[in-house]
Write an enzyme that holds these catalytic residues in place. Structure first.
Site, PDB file in Angstrom:
ATOM      1  N   ASP A  96      44.392   3.148  98.623  1.00 47.47           N
ATOM      2  CA  ASP A  96      46.106   2.332  98.572  1.00 47.47           C
ATOM      3  C   ASP A  96      45.773   0.733  98.256  1.00 47.47           C
ATOM      4  O   ASP A  96      44.584   0.883  97.990  1.00 47.47           O
ATOM      5  CB  ASP A  96      46.500   2.890  99.587  1.00 47.47           C
ATOM      6  CG  ASP A  96      45.759   1.421 100.645  1.00 47.47           C
ATOM      7  OD1 ASP A  96      44.766   0.924 100.290  1.00 47.47           O
ATOM      8  OD2 ASP A  96      46.914   2.471 102.023  1.00 47.47           O
ATOM      9  N   PHE A 100      51.540  -1.794 101.300  1.00 44.62           N
ATOM     10  CA  PHE A 100      51.965  -1.304 102.252  1.00 44.62           C
ATOM     11  C   PHE A 100      51.802  -2.455 103.478  1.00 44.62           C
ATOM     12  O   PHE A 100      53.211  -2.433 104.651  1.00 44.62           O
ATOM     13  CB  PHE A 100      52.178  -0.059 102.474  1.00 44.62           C
ATOM     14  CG  PHE A 100      52.904   0.369 103.833  1.00 44.62           C
ATOM     15  CD1 PHE A 100      54.296   0.779 103.153  1.00 44.62           C
ATOM     16  CD2 PHE A 100      52.076   0.942 104.991  1.00 44.62           C
ATOM     17  CE1 PHE A 100      54.691   0.970 105.071  1.00 44.62           C
ATOM     18  CE2 PHE A 100      53.108   0.852 106.117  1.00 44.62           C
ATOM     19  CZ  PHE A 100      54.386   0.918 105.910  1.00 44.62           C
ATOM     20  N   GLN A 195      58.475   4.133  92.078  1.00 46.81           N
ATOM     21  CA  GLN A 195      59.158   3.337  93.869  1.00 46.81           C
ATOM     22  C   GLN A 195      60.595   3.438  93.032  1.00 46.81           C
ATOM     23  O   GLN A 195      61.107   4.248  91.930  1.00 46.81           O
ATOM     24  CB  GLN A 195      59.371   1.971  93.550  1.00 46.81           C
ATOM     25  CG  GLN A 195      57.833   2.029  94.286  1.00 46.81           C
ATOM     26  CD  GLN A 195      57.642   1.990  95.721  1.00 46.81           C
ATOM     27  OE1 GLN A 195      58.673   2.031  96.151  1.00 46.81           O
ATOM     28  NE2 GLN A 195      56.692   1.515  96.381  1.00 46.81           N
ATOM     29  N   ASP A 272      48.675  12.033 102.347  1.00 50.07           N
ATOM     30  CA  ASP A 272      48.040  11.176 103.533  1.00 50.07           C
ATOM     31  C   ASP A 272      48.912  11.265 104.414  1.00 50.07           C
ATOM     32  O   ASP A 272      49.765  10.569 104.503  1.00 50.07           O
ATOM     33  CB  ASP A 272      47.452  10.240 103.297  1.00 50.07           C
ATOM     34  CG  ASP A 272      48.203   8.863 102.921  1.00 50.07           C
ATOM     35  OD1 ASP A 272      48.025   7.726 103.853  1.00 50.07           O
ATOM     36  OD2 ASP A 272      49.073   9.070 101.972  1.00 50.07           O
TER      37      ASP A 272
END
Length: 374
Positions: A96, A100, A195, A272
Site C-alpha cells: 500500500d 492510511f 475515493q 486485504d
C-alpha cells in the site's frame, strides 16, 4: 519458485452474475482471483511462518510502505536484495502507499498539495511522504503491485472535506503515475485508488478520472472506516460499473467473511485485512459454522476439534479445550495456532468462491454459506 515474467496482466476467465473468476499475472507468479491477501505489515504475517501462509493457499501477500520506510528503511531493504528476499517470500507482493497509516498513526501531520509531512509514531522523527516518494519506496522494496498515495479520511465527514480529499487524491494519482513510469522495473504495476466517501457522484467522478489515466488496476479505498456494511455495499454497487471489466478491482482493508462474499457478489477481485490474524491473536476463530470465541468457558472441557472440515492442522488436530487453555493462559502458541486457523479459513473461503463462480452457482453458494457463518 514460480517462473518470472516481465509483464503484468489480468485475464477474466468466467463470471457468475457479477462475481468474477480471473488470473492476475505478476513478475513473481500468478494470483487466482477472487483473492484475499494476508497482511504482512512489516514484512511478516503476524504469528505465522510464510511457509504456513503459502500452504494455506495464499498466492499474494500485502506489506506496508509506511511501516517499512520507518523501520528498517526502504533503502536498507533494497541493499539486502529487496522485500521478497528479505522476508523469504517468492510469490507476488502488493504494497500500500502508506497514506492510511500516515493519517491514523503519525503523531503530528501537515497536509499540503506537495504531500504529507509527519512525525514517526516510533521515535518522533520527521518525514515527508509525497506521491513520488511513495513510488520510490515501493520500487526500492520491489513490490509487484504498488498503490498511489491518496488521502484517507474517516467517515462520516463533511461533504466538502470528502470532495477536497478526493480531488487531491486524483492530482496525486497523476503525479504517482508519472513517477512510476520512470522508476518502475519491468512487470511492476501501479493501481489508482477511487475515493469519494459514500457519495455516489464523487465516486463516479473519481473512477472516471482514474480510468482516463489508464491504470492497470483500480482500488476502492476509504471504505470499512465506520460507514457500515450496507452503505459500503451500496457504494460498491455505484462505483464498480464505472471501472473497466478487463482490469482487476481491489477493495482495500476489507473485511469479514460476510464482507468478502457480498463484495465478490458485486464484482470485487481482491481484498486485504488484518482481521484473520488480529482476531486469532485475541482468541476468535473463523470456521465454516461461524465465529468461535475460544476465551469462553464453554470450551474448557470440550475435547472436539475446532473445525473438522478445515484443511488446517491447527483446526483439526487440537482440541477446543487446549486452544481455550492456551488463550486464557496468554501463551504465544495460542495466538500462533488461531492465526493459522483463520488464515487457512480465509483462503478456503476464497477457493470455495472461485469454485462456485467456475460452476456458475455463486448466488446459491453465497446464500447457503452466509446462512451458516453469519
Amino acid at each position: 519458485m514460480q517462473e518470472r515474467v516481465a509483464s503484468f496482466g489480468f485475464e477474466l476467465k468466467s463470471q457468475s452474475g457479477a462475481a468474477r473468476l480471473g488470473l492476475l499475472t505478476t513478475p513473481h507468479g500468478v494470483v487466482r482471483t477472487p483473492a484475499f491477501m494476508p497482511v504482512g505489515t512489516v514484512g511478516t504475517v503476524k504469528a505465522l511462518y510464510f511457509d504456513q501462509v503459502k500452504a494455506a493457499g495464499a498466492d499474494i501477500v500485502l506489506a506496508n510502505t509506511y511501516h517499512l520506510m520507518l523501520r528498517p528503511g526502504a533503502e536498507r531493504v533494497a541493499r539486502l536484495g529487496g522485500l521478497h528476499t528479505f522476508m523469504r517470500w517468492d510469490g507476488p507482493i502488493l504494497t500500500d502507499s502508506g497514506g492510511f497509516q500516515v493519517m491514523s498513526l503519525s503523531k503530528i501531520r501537515e497536509m499540503s498539495e506537495e504531500g504529507v509531512r509527519f512525525r514517526s509514531h516510533i521515535d518522533g522523527s520527521r518525514h515527508m511522504l509525497t506521491p513520488e516518494r511513495a513510488v520510490d519506496i515501493q520500487c526500492l522494496l520491489g513490490s509487484d503491485i504498488q498503490m498511489q498515495l491518496d488521502q484517507c479520511i474517516e467517515l462520516p465527514a463533511e461533504p466538502r472535506e470528502v470532495e477536497r480529499a478526493m480531488e487531491l487524491s486524483l492530482r496525486w494519482a497523476e503525479r504517482a503515475k508519472r513517477a512510476f513510469e520512470t522508476r518502475a522495473a519491468p512487470g511492476q504495476a501501479l493501481f489508482g485508488i477511487v475515493q469519494g466517501g459514500t457519495d455516489a457522484e464523487l465516486r463516479r467522478r473519481s473512477a472516471d478520472a482514474l480510468v482516463g489515466m489508464d491504470f492497470p488496476g483500480y482500488a476502492v479505498g476509504g471504505l470499512a472506516v465506520g460507514e457500515g456494511q450496507e452503505l459500503m455495499l451500496r457504494t460498491l454497487e455505484g462505483v464498480l460499473p464505472h471501472l473497466p471489466t478487463t482490469k482487476p478491482r481491489y477493495l482495500m482493508g476489507v473485511g469479514t467473511p460476510s464482507d468478502l462474499i457480498k463484495s465478490v457478489q458485486r464484482g470485487v477481485d481482491m481484498f486485504d485485512c488484518v482481521l484473520p490474524t488480529r482476531n486469532g491473536r485475541h482468541g476468535l476463530a473463523f470456521t465454516w459454522n461461524g465465529k468461535v470465541n475460544l476465551r469462553n468457558a464453554i470450551h474448557a472441557e470440550d475435547p472436539s476439534p475446532l473445525d473438522p472440515q478445515s484443511s488446517c492442522p491447527a483446526a483439526r488436530d487440537y482440541s477446543r479445550a487446549y486452544l481455550h487453555h492456551l488463550i486464557r493462559s496468554g501463551e504465544f502458541l495460542g495466538a500462533m495456532l488461531l492465526s493459522w486457523v483463520n488464515t487457512a479459513f480465509y483462503q478456503e473461503l476464497m477457493a470455495a468462491m472461485r469454485a462456485a463462480i467456475a460452476e456458475d452457482r455463486f448466488d446459491a453458494w453465497a446464500e447457503e454459506t452466509l446462512s451458516k457463518i453469519e
